[in-house]
Design an enzyme around this catalytic site. Structure first.
Site, PDB file in Angstrom:
ATOM      1  N   ARG A 164       0.841  -1.212   0.000  1.00  0.00           N
ATOM      2  CA  ARG A 164       0.000   0.000   0.000  1.00  0.00           C
ATOM      3  C   ARG A 164       0.877   1.264   0.000  1.00  0.00           C
ATOM      4  NH1 ARG A 164      -3.084  -3.701  -0.637  1.00  0.00           N
ATOM      5  NH2 ARG A 164      -5.219  -3.852   0.136  1.00  0.00           N
ATOM      6  N   SER A 238     -10.755  -0.473   3.132  1.00  0.00           N
ATOM      7  CA  SER A 238     -10.017  -0.466   4.408  1.00  0.00           C
ATOM      8  C   SER A 238      -9.604   0.961   4.748  1.00  0.00           C
ATOM      9  CB  SER A 238      -8.746  -1.313   4.301  1.00  0.00           C
ATOM     10  OG  SER A 238      -9.056  -2.618   3.901  1.00  0.00           O
ATOM     11  N   GLU A 333      -5.022   4.243   5.518  1.00  0.00           N
ATOM     12  CA  GLU A 333      -4.744   3.862   4.132  1.00  0.00           C
ATOM     13  C   GLU A 333      -5.408   4.857   3.187  1.00  0.00           C
ATOM     14  OE1 GLU A 333      -6.740   1.903   1.275  1.00  0.00           O
ATOM     15  OE2 GLU A 333      -5.910  -0.072   1.778  1.00  0.00           O
TER      16      GLU A 333
HETATM   17  P1  FAD Z   1      -9.161   8.079  -5.970  1.00  0.00           P
HETATM   18  O1  FAD Z   1      -9.777   7.631  -4.708  1.00  0.00           O
HETATM   19  O2  FAD Z   1      -9.907   9.031  -6.816  1.00  0.00           O
HETATM   20  O3  FAD Z   1      -7.730   8.671  -5.651  1.00  0.00           O
HETATM   21  C1  FAD Z   1      -6.873   8.042  -4.716  1.00  0.00           C
HETATM   22  C2  FAD Z   1      -5.568   8.847  -4.637  1.00  0.00           C
HETATM   23  O4  FAD Z   1      -4.869   8.757  -5.869  1.00  0.00           O
HETATM   24  C3  FAD Z   1      -5.784  10.332  -4.399  1.00  0.00           C
HETATM   25  O5  FAD Z   1      -4.715  10.802  -3.606  1.00  0.00           O
HETATM   26  C4  FAD Z   1      -5.718  10.940  -5.786  1.00  0.00           C
HETATM   27  O6  FAD Z   1      -5.307  12.284  -5.801  1.00  0.00           O
HETATM   28  C5  FAD Z   1      -4.684  10.043  -6.456  1.00  0.00           C
HETATM   29  N1  FAD Z   1      -4.900   9.875  -7.901  1.00  0.00           N
HETATM   30  C6  FAD Z   1      -5.998   9.341  -8.490  1.00  0.00           C
HETATM   31  N2  FAD Z   1      -5.806   9.271  -9.820  1.00  0.00           N
HETATM   32  C7  FAD Z   1      -4.577   9.777 -10.074  1.00  0.00           C
HETATM   33  C8  FAD Z   1      -3.810   9.972 -11.260  1.00  0.00           C
HETATM   34  N3  FAD Z   1      -4.277   9.627 -12.468  1.00  0.00           N
HETATM   35  N4  FAD Z   1      -2.579  10.520 -11.139  1.00  0.00           N
HETATM   36  C9  FAD Z   1      -2.099  10.879  -9.921  1.00  0.00           C
HETATM   37  N5  FAD Z   1      -2.773  10.718  -8.776  1.00  0.00           N
HETATM   38  C10 FAD Z   1      -3.999  10.163  -8.846  1.00  0.00           C
HETATM   39  N6  FAD Z   1      -7.584  -0.931  -2.591  1.00  0.00           N
HETATM   40  C11 FAD Z   1      -6.747  -1.982  -2.664  1.00  0.00           C
HETATM   41  O7  FAD Z   1      -5.541  -1.810  -2.848  1.00  0.00           O
HETATM   42  N7  FAD Z   1      -7.199  -3.258  -2.509  1.00  0.00           N
HETATM   43  C12 FAD Z   1      -8.492  -3.549  -2.298  1.00  0.00           C
HETATM   44  O8  FAD Z   1      -8.859  -4.711  -2.182  1.00  0.00           O
HETATM   45  C13 FAD Z   1      -9.418  -2.460  -2.232  1.00  0.00           C
HETATM   46  N8  FAD Z   1     -10.722  -2.674  -2.003  1.00  0.00           N
HETATM   47  C14 FAD Z   1     -11.598  -1.630  -1.918  1.00  0.00           C
HETATM   48  C15 FAD Z   1     -12.951  -1.886  -1.687  1.00  0.00           C
HETATM   49  C16 FAD Z   1     -13.863  -0.845  -1.607  1.00  0.00           C
HETATM   50  C17 FAD Z   1     -15.322  -1.152  -1.357  1.00  0.00           C
HETATM   51  C18 FAD Z   1     -13.427   0.490  -1.781  1.00  0.00           C
HETATM   52  C19 FAD Z   1     -14.411   1.608  -1.724  1.00  0.00           C
HETATM   53  C20 FAD Z   1     -12.073   0.762  -2.005  1.00  0.00           C
HETATM   54  C21 FAD Z   1     -11.147  -0.295  -2.063  1.00  0.00           C
HETATM   55  N9  FAD Z   1      -9.770  -0.080  -2.282  1.00  0.00           N
HETATM   56  C22 FAD Z   1      -8.907  -1.139  -2.391  1.00  0.00           C
HETATM   57  C23 FAD Z   1      -9.247   1.287  -2.423  1.00  0.00           C
HETATM   58  C24 FAD Z   1      -9.363   1.842  -3.864  1.00  0.00           C
HETATM   59  O9  FAD Z   1     -10.173   1.040  -4.654  1.00  0.00           O
HETATM   60  C25 FAD Z   1      -7.994   1.968  -4.529  1.00  0.00           C
HETATM   61  O10 FAD Z   1      -7.127   2.758  -3.767  1.00  0.00           O
HETATM   62  C26 FAD Z   1      -8.092   2.577  -5.941  1.00  0.00           C
HETATM   63  O11 FAD Z   1      -6.873   2.447  -6.616  1.00  0.00           O
HETATM   64  C27 FAD Z   1      -8.545   4.027  -5.929  1.00  0.00           C
HETATM   65  O12 FAD Z   1      -8.855   4.414  -7.254  1.00  0.00           O
HETATM   66  P2  FAD Z   1      -9.679   5.730  -7.540  1.00  0.00           P
HETATM   67  O13 FAD Z   1      -9.699   5.941  -9.017  1.00  0.00           O
HETATM   68  O14 FAD Z   1     -10.990   5.669  -6.889  1.00  0.00           O
HETATM   69  O15 FAD Z   1      -8.751   6.805  -6.849  1.00  0.00           O
HETATM   70  N1  EPU Z   2     -11.082 -10.330  11.065  1.00  0.00           N
HETATM   71  C1  EPU Z   2     -11.491 -10.260  12.378  1.00  0.00           C
HETATM   72  N2  EPU Z   2     -12.706  -9.692  12.638  1.00  0.00           N
HETATM   73  C2  EPU Z   2     -13.509  -9.236  11.654  1.00  0.00           C
HETATM   74  C3  EPU Z   2     -13.093  -9.301  10.329  1.00  0.00           C
HETATM   75  C4  EPU Z   2     -11.845  -9.861  10.034  1.00  0.00           C
HETATM   76  O1  EPU Z   2     -10.788 -10.680  13.282  1.00  0.00           O
HETATM   77  O2  EPU Z   2     -14.582  -8.748  11.973  1.00  0.00           O
HETATM   78  C5  EPU Z   2      -9.782 -10.941  10.769  1.00  0.00           C
HETATM   79  C6  EPU Z   2      -9.995 -12.320  10.148  1.00  0.00           C
HETATM   80  O3  EPU Z   2      -9.217 -13.247  10.864  1.00  0.00           O
HETATM   81  C7  EPU Z   2      -9.480 -12.196   8.750  1.00  0.00           C
HETATM   82  C8  EPU Z   2      -8.503 -11.029   8.865  1.00  0.00           C
HETATM   83  O4  EPU Z   2      -9.067 -10.167   9.846  1.00  0.00           O
HETATM   84  O5  EPU Z   2      -8.814 -13.344   8.334  1.00  0.00           O
HETATM   85  C9  EPU Z   2      -8.286 -10.294   7.556  1.00  0.00           C
HETATM   86  O6  EPU Z   2      -9.536  -9.890   7.030  1.00  0.00           O
HETATM   87  P1  EPU Z   2      -9.795  -9.837   5.444  1.00  0.00           P
HETATM   88  O7  EPU Z   2      -9.450 -11.129   4.787  1.00  0.00           O
HETATM   89  O8  EPU Z   2     -11.158  -9.290   5.238  1.00  0.00           O
HETATM   90  O9  EPU Z   2      -8.710  -8.827   4.901  1.00  0.00           O
HETATM   91  P2  EPU Z   2      -8.197  -7.424   5.470  1.00  0.00           P
HETATM   92  O10 EPU Z   2      -6.842  -7.609   6.042  1.00  0.00           O
HETATM   93  O11 EPU Z   2      -9.215  -6.806   6.335  1.00  0.00           O
HETATM   94  C10 EPU Z   2      -6.992  -6.776   3.267  1.00  0.00           C
HETATM   95  C11 EPU Z   2      -6.898  -5.529   2.438  1.00  0.00           C
HETATM   96  C12 EPU Z   2      -8.104  -5.418   1.530  1.00  0.00           C
HETATM   97  C13 EPU Z   2      -8.102  -6.614   0.598  1.00  0.00           C
HETATM   98  C14 EPU Z   2      -8.170  -7.905   1.435  1.00  0.00           C
HETATM   99  C15 EPU Z   2      -7.997  -9.138   0.569  1.00  0.00           C
HETATM  100  C16 EPU Z   2      -5.559  -3.920   3.641  1.00  0.00           C
HETATM  101  C17 EPU Z   2      -5.534  -2.682   4.464  1.00  0.00           C
HETATM  102  N3  EPU Z   2      -6.762  -4.374   3.291  1.00  0.00           N
HETATM  103  O12 EPU Z   2      -8.119  -6.606   4.100  1.00  0.00           O
HETATM  104  O13 EPU Z   2      -7.985  -4.232   0.762  1.00  0.00           O
HETATM  105  O14 EPU Z   2      -9.197  -6.575  -0.284  1.00  0.00           O
HETATM  106  O15 EPU Z   2      -7.103  -7.906   2.402  1.00  0.00           O
HETATM  107  O16 EPU Z   2      -6.684  -9.227   0.132  1.00  0.00           O
HETATM  108  O17 EPU Z   2      -4.506  -4.446   3.305  1.00  0.00           O
HETATM  109  C18 EPU Z   2      -8.461  -1.909   0.734  1.00  0.00           C
HETATM  110  O18 EPU Z   2      -7.250  -1.731   0.629  1.00  0.00           O
HETATM  111  O19 EPU Z   2      -9.279  -0.973   0.760  1.00  0.00           O
HETATM  112  C19 EPU Z   2      -8.970  -3.275   0.856  1.00  0.00           C
HETATM  113  C20 EPU Z   2     -10.256  -3.561   0.994  1.00  0.00           C
END
Ligand code: FAD
Ligand code: EPU
Length: 337
Positions: A164, A238, A333
């Site tokens: 990240r 997250s 994050e």
């Molecule tokens: P934005 O939110 O619009 O921007 C994020 C940042 O990037 C801001 O600082 C912005 O200024 C900058 N930015 C955006 N576009 C550009 C560009 N073209 N050039 C320079 N800077 C830029 N992230 C994960 O890594 N793994 C996950 O599993 C994951 N799951 C998610 C689940 C949910 C339900 C949600 C809501 C979010 C999740 N995220 C996850 C976070 C998010 O999806 C990512 O960070 C994604 O890359 C953000 O893209 P965006 O276009 O929405 O960026």
């Molecule tokens: N857990 C608990 N209590 C809960 C929920 C989860 O104890 O209520 C524990 C469980 O043991 C579980 C562990 O937390 O195994 C991890 O949970 P999960 O698998 O949902 O993943 P996470 O660590 O919460 C991360 C990323 C996600 C990504 C998933 C899958 C980060 C900060 N988050 O979540 O990314 O989708 O793994 O790889 O690294 C994001 O970045 O926005 C995001 C959603």
């Protein structure tokens, strides 16, 4: 070029917080990027690039210009029997690109299915999920400097990717506009099934020789069951990173909390922040419309009219209690503005 003034951003990001920007510009063609950047006056700055707003929290109105890039296109740069190299325009939707690759049998991004957002944002925090990170497939990326309008290509190494993390969140924060990303995908994919829940879900579905299409489907299913849809309750995924701690610190915690959820990490031990927050009894807690999701406590939620400041205040209380109980400081994050 259309410049909108005093535009509300509530519908432009997934937290759904009421905030506005002084100016808002959408760019639809690559050739307009540099002229638009160079045309902005000091009065119209600072500049913020917004993708789909799935990783931002607005705590106040934005005083300058928000730019959104809508450029589209996936072009094959080169290929051989093993690999295909594609250049993707910065405005493409990440998951649509994943679907496009999976349909063609190009492997490497299937575990990253259904991550919200655009291609241009994907390198900012080196998106990752289910055992894979963007850095594993990213070859290089194109940028434009937000002050000078100069173009610069960054190789994977230049980006200093980590968990990240990238140089665009560190020393070059807010300085570059990512306008295109080049990916290297495998024509004979090796599946990445190391992540427990992916393996379990494949087994549960009776799939013994999975394809990348199966992996995509399973990852989508897991994500839909675990993560709240921002259309139902505003969130940015997250809110905190999973903390990575030293192995000796972990040994102490493990003794005290034998059930602590942890994963091996090249820099020590990664802890599940969800578990830490869960142990501090935050699940489902609410302060007005700012809340902690009842099933996934790492996700903070806007139940309607929460402000960014209220979400941040809740995040602060969570950080404090995790610090007091475990001696670990959670780092956000989400990009806080
Ligand atoms: P934005 O939110 O619009 O921007 C994020 C940042 O990037 C801001 O600082 C912005 O200024 C900058 N930015 C955006 N576009 C550009 C560009 N073209 N050039 C320079 N800077 C830029 N992230 C994960 O890594 N793994 C996950 O599993 C994951 N799951 C998610 C689940 C949910 C339900 C949600 C809501 C979010 C999740 N995220 C996850 C976070 C998010 O999806 C990512 O960070 C994604 O890359 C953000 O893209 P965006 O276009 O929405 O960026
Ligand atoms: N857990 C608990 N209590 C809960 C929920 C989860 O104890 O209520 C524990 C469980 O043991 C579980 C562990 O937390 O195994 C991890 O949970 P999960 O698998 O949902 O993943 P996470 O660590 O919460 C991360 C990323 C996600 C990504 C998933 C899958 C980060 C900060 N988050 O979540 O990314 O989708 O793994 O790889 O690294 C994001 O970045 O926005 C995001 C959603």
């Amino acid at each position: 070029m259309v410049i909108e003034e005093q535009k509300s951003l509530q519908q432009e990001h997934t937290f759904g917080i009421q905030a506005s920007t002084r100016y808002f510009i959408e760019i639809n063609r690559d050739e307009d990027i540099v002229p638009v950047i160079l045309s902005l006056t000091e009065d119209q700055k600072p500049i913020m690039i917004l993708g789909d707003g799935s990783n931002v929290l607005f705590t106040e109105n934005f005083p300058g210009t928000v730019i959104r890039l809508n450029t589209k296109g996936i072009a094959v740069i080169s290929e051989n029997e093993e690999f295909i190299i594609v250049r993707v325009a910065g405005g493409e939707i990440w998951d649509e690109v994943v679907a496009y690759c999976v349909e063609r049998g190009w492997g490497g991004v299937e575990n990253l299915s259904l991550i919200p957002g655009r291609i241009g944002a994907s390198p900012i925090q080196n998106i990752g999920a289910y055992g894979v990170e963007l850095k594993e497939v990213l070859e290089e990326l194109e940028t434009v400097h937000l002050e000078t309008g100069e173009k610069r290509t960054f190789s994977r190494d230049d980006c200093r990717f980590g968990y990240r993390e990238s140089i665009f969140q560190q020393t070059l924060r807010g300085q570059y506009f990512i306008t295109g990303v080049t990916l290297k995908l495998a024509k004979k994919p090796t599946l990445n099934l190391g992540y427990g829940s992916v393996k379990q879900e494949l087994e549960r579905s009776g799939i013994t020789s999975p394809t990348i299409k199966d992996v995509r489907e399973v990852v989508c299913r897991i994500r839909r069951s675990k993560l709240p849809d921002p259309r139902d309750a505003g969130n940015a995924g997250s809110f905190f990173r999973n903390p990575v701690i030293r192995t000796d610190q972990f040994a102490g915690l493990k003794q005290q909390y034998p059930d602590i959820v942890s994963f091996a990490d090249s820099n020590g031990v990664k802890l599940a922040a969800a578990w830490l927050i869960d142990q501090c009894n935050w699940k489902g807690k609410r302060a007005g419309d700012a809340g902690v999701h009842p099933d996934q406590p790492l996700v903070l939620v806007n139940y309607g009219n929460a402000t960014g400041v209220e979400i941040l205040a809740l995040a602060s209380l969570i950080r404090q209690s995790v610090l007091v109980k475990f001696g670990i400081l959670l780092e956000p994050e989400v990009n806080i503005l």
